[in-house]
Write a protein that holds these residues in place. Structure first.
Motif, mmCIF file in Angstrom:
data_model
loop_
_atom_site.group_PDB
_atom_site.id
_atom_site.type_symbol
_atom_site.label_atom_id
_atom_site.label_comp_id
_atom_site.label_asym_id
_atom_site.label_seq_id
_atom_site.Cartn_x
_atom_site.Cartn_y
_atom_site.Cartn_z
ATOM 1 N N VAL A 1 3.515 13.009 -12.621
ATOM 2 C CA VAL A 1 2.695 13.920 -11.817
ATOM 3 C C VAL A 1 3.604 14.908 -11.072
ATOM 4 O O VAL A 1 3.330 16.112 -11.022
ATOM 5 N N ALA A 2 4.691 14.378 -10.512
ATOM 6 C CA ALA A 2 5.629 15.247 -9.794
ATOM 7 C C ALA A 2 6.246 16.289 -10.722
ATOM 8 O O ALA A 2 6.442 17.449 -10.333
ATOM 9 N N ILE A 3 6.548 15.896 -11.947
ATOM 10 C CA ILE A 3 7.097 16.835 -12.925
ATOM 11 C C ILE A 3 6.041 17.868 -13.312
ATOM 12 O O ILE A 3 6.332 19.071 -13.417
ATOM 13 N N ALA A 4 4.795 17.411 -13.501
ATOM 14 C CA ALA A 4 3.715 18.354 -13.809
ATOM 15 C C ALA A 4 3.563 19.374 -12.689
ATOM 16 O O ALA A 4 3.378 20.577 -12.936
ATOM 17 N N HIS B 1 -7.590 12.240 -12.597
ATOM 18 C CA HIS B 1 -8.473 11.968 -11.465
ATOM 19 C C HIS B 1 -8.099 10.676 -10.736
ATOM 20 O O HIS B 1 -8.837 10.215 -9.864
ATOM 21 N N HIS B 2 -6.942 10.116 -11.085
ATOM 22 C CA HIS B 2 -6.431 8.931 -10.403
ATOM 23 C C HIS B 2 -5.590 9.350 -9.193
ATOM 24 O O HIS B 2 -4.904 10.364 -9.231
ATOM 25 N N ARG B 3 -5.629 8.521 -8.149
ATOM 26 C CA ARG B 3 -4.791 8.742 -6.970
ATOM 27 C C ARG B 3 -3.464 7.998 -7.151
ATOM 28 O O ARG B 3 -3.358 7.095 -7.989
ATOM 29 N N PRO B 4 -2.445 8.374 -6.365
ATOM 30 C CA PRO B 4 -1.123 7.762 -6.547
ATOM 31 C C PRO B 4 -1.109 6.240 -6.546
ATOM 32 O O PRO B 4 -0.362 5.625 -7.304
ATOM 33 N N ASN B 5 -1.957 5.611 -5.707
ATOM 34 C CA ASN B 5 -1.942 4.142 -5.662
ATOM 35 C C ASN B 5 -2.536 3.516 -6.915
ATOM 36 O O ASN B 5 -2.471 2.299 -7.113
ATOM 37 N N GLU B 6 -3.114 4.340 -7.788
ATOM 38 C CA GLU B 6 -3.667 3.859 -9.047
ATOM 39 C C GLU B 6 -2.742 4.157 -10.231
ATOM 40 O O GLU B 6 -3.113 3.937 -11.382
ATOM 41 N N ALA C 1 -5.329 17.210 -8.018
ATOM 42 C CA ALA C 1 -5.236 17.916 -6.739
ATOM 43 C C ALA C 1 -3.787 18.056 -6.284
ATOM 44 O O ALA C 1 -3.400 19.088 -5.730
ATOM 45 N N ASN C 2 -2.960 17.039 -6.531
ATOM 46 C CA ASN C 2 -1.546 17.117 -6.160
ATOM 47 C C ASN C 2 -0.842 18.243 -6.910
ATOM 48 O O ASN C 2 -0.051 18.988 -6.328
ATOM 49 N N PHE D 1 8.928 11.229 -5.164
ATOM 50 C CA PHE D 1 7.671 11.763 -5.703
ATOM 51 C C PHE D 1 7.014 12.788 -4.771
ATOM 52 O O PHE D 1 6.574 13.843 -5.205
ATOM 53 N N HIS D 2 6.849 12.437 -3.480
ATOM 54 C CA HIS D 2 6.224 13.328 -2.483
ATOM 55 C C HIS D 2 4.814 13.744 -2.900
ATOM 56 O O HIS D 2 4.452 14.922 -2.847
ATOM 57 N N LEU D 3 4.016 12.760 -3.290
ATOM 58 C CA LEU D 3 2.618 13.017 -3.613
ATOM 59 C C LEU D 3 1.736 12.724 -2.405
ATOM 60 O O LEU D 3 2.048 11.857 -1.586
ATOM 61 N N VAL D 4 0.627 13.435 -2.291
ATOM 62 C CA VAL D 4 -0.337 13.194 -1.217
ATOM 63 C C VAL D 4 -1.157 11.960 -1.592
ATOM 64 O O VAL D 4 -1.865 11.975 -2.611
ATOM 65 N N PRO D 5 -1.080 10.872 -0.812
ATOM 66 C CA PRO D 5 -1.716 9.611 -1.215
ATOM 67 C C PRO D 5 -3.216 9.714 -1.430
ATOM 68 O O PRO D 5 -3.769 9.038 -2.305
ATOM 69 N N SER D 6 -3.891 10.540 -0.639
ATOM 70 C CA SER D 6 -5.354 10.612 -0.708
ATOM 71 C C SER D 6 -5.862 11.561 -1.785
ATOM 72 O O SER D 6 -7.070 11.638 -2.033
#
Length: 239
Positions: free
Chosen positions: A162-165, A148-153, A114-115, A104-109
């Motif tokens: 999200v990664a595909i988007a 507006h959700h973060r990865p941990n949600e 934003a990602n 995935f390589h998403l920014v956790p925060s």
């Protein structure tokens, strides 16, 4: 029936990526690619499949211009990759290629929005346009209510969406998906594959790199890699 490895999909009018007699060697004489000829036509959906150590990951890096070949020619969107400086190559990659990785390589925060917007930072687009494209891309992958959700949600499948988007927000010529279902359960993996098929139906060019023969066989075209060479280039319906 095995077709010539350079044959594009019949619907394609041109090549997005092409490789001619590409080799890639590493220190110690390790040859990861050994004379690969491959062309991906605009509008294709294909799987590049092979066991661990077959060379498929190296092929991904060379196709994606993350690594230069030791010899041979790589052409991306009509540009000779070998003739470009690192700076121009980075700009070409940012404009023409979207990447999706297993992790995935998403920014956790950061939020999903934003990602995705961050993936457009080097596109040269103004902030407002980056934001607009990120919203559109998240709507496109079915996450308009999760932006507006973060990865941990988010679930694993939602993180991959999200990664595909992020990968498609820049409207790249080709999407390279490296084991996009590898970290997902079967239901989430199937949903991600359905999404990739929907994007392809909308005109996207997509190459899925995988070790899963069944997954690759479900796609219109499959390239089988063995010992750094193309062992087969098959279409659905080939014996």
């Amino acid at each position: 029936m095995t077709r010539p490895p350079t044959a594009p999909d019949a619907r394609a009018t041109d090549y997005v990526v092409s490789l001619a007699q590409v080799t890639k060697e590493y220190a110690g004489g390790v040859k990861a690619l050994a004379g690969v000829d491959l062309a991906i036509g605009r509008g294709e959906l294909l799987g590049i499949v092979g066991p661990s150590g077959s060379g498929k990951s190296t092929l991904l890096h060379v196709m994606g211009t993350l690594d230069r070949p030791t010899s041979g020619a790589v052409t991306l969107a009509s540009h000779d990759v070998n003739a470009l400086s690192d700076r121009r190559l980075s700009a070409l990659r940012a404009r023409h290629i979207g990447f999706v990785f297993q992790a995935f390589h998403l920014v956790p925060s950061a939020t999903a929005l934003a990602n995705v917007a961050e993936g457009l930072r080097y596109s040269g687009l103004p902030r407002r346009e980056r934001q607009r494209r990120a919203i559109t891309a998240l709507d496109r992958v079915g996450l308009g209510d999760r932006m507006h959700h973060r990865p941990n949600e988010l679930s694993g499948g939602q993180k991959q969406r999200v990664a595909i988007a992020r990968a498609v927000a820049g409207e790249p010529d080709v999407l390279l998906a490296d084991e996009p279902t590898g970290a997902l359960d079967s239901a989430s993996g199937a949903a991600v594959l359905d999404l990739l098929r929907e994007l392809h139906a909308d005109g996207a060019t997509i190459a899925v790199i995988t070790h899963d023969l069944e997954l690759a066989a479900s796609l219109p075209r499959q390239i089988r890699i063995k010992d750094g060479r193309i062992a087969a280039d098959l279409r659905q319906g080939d014996a």
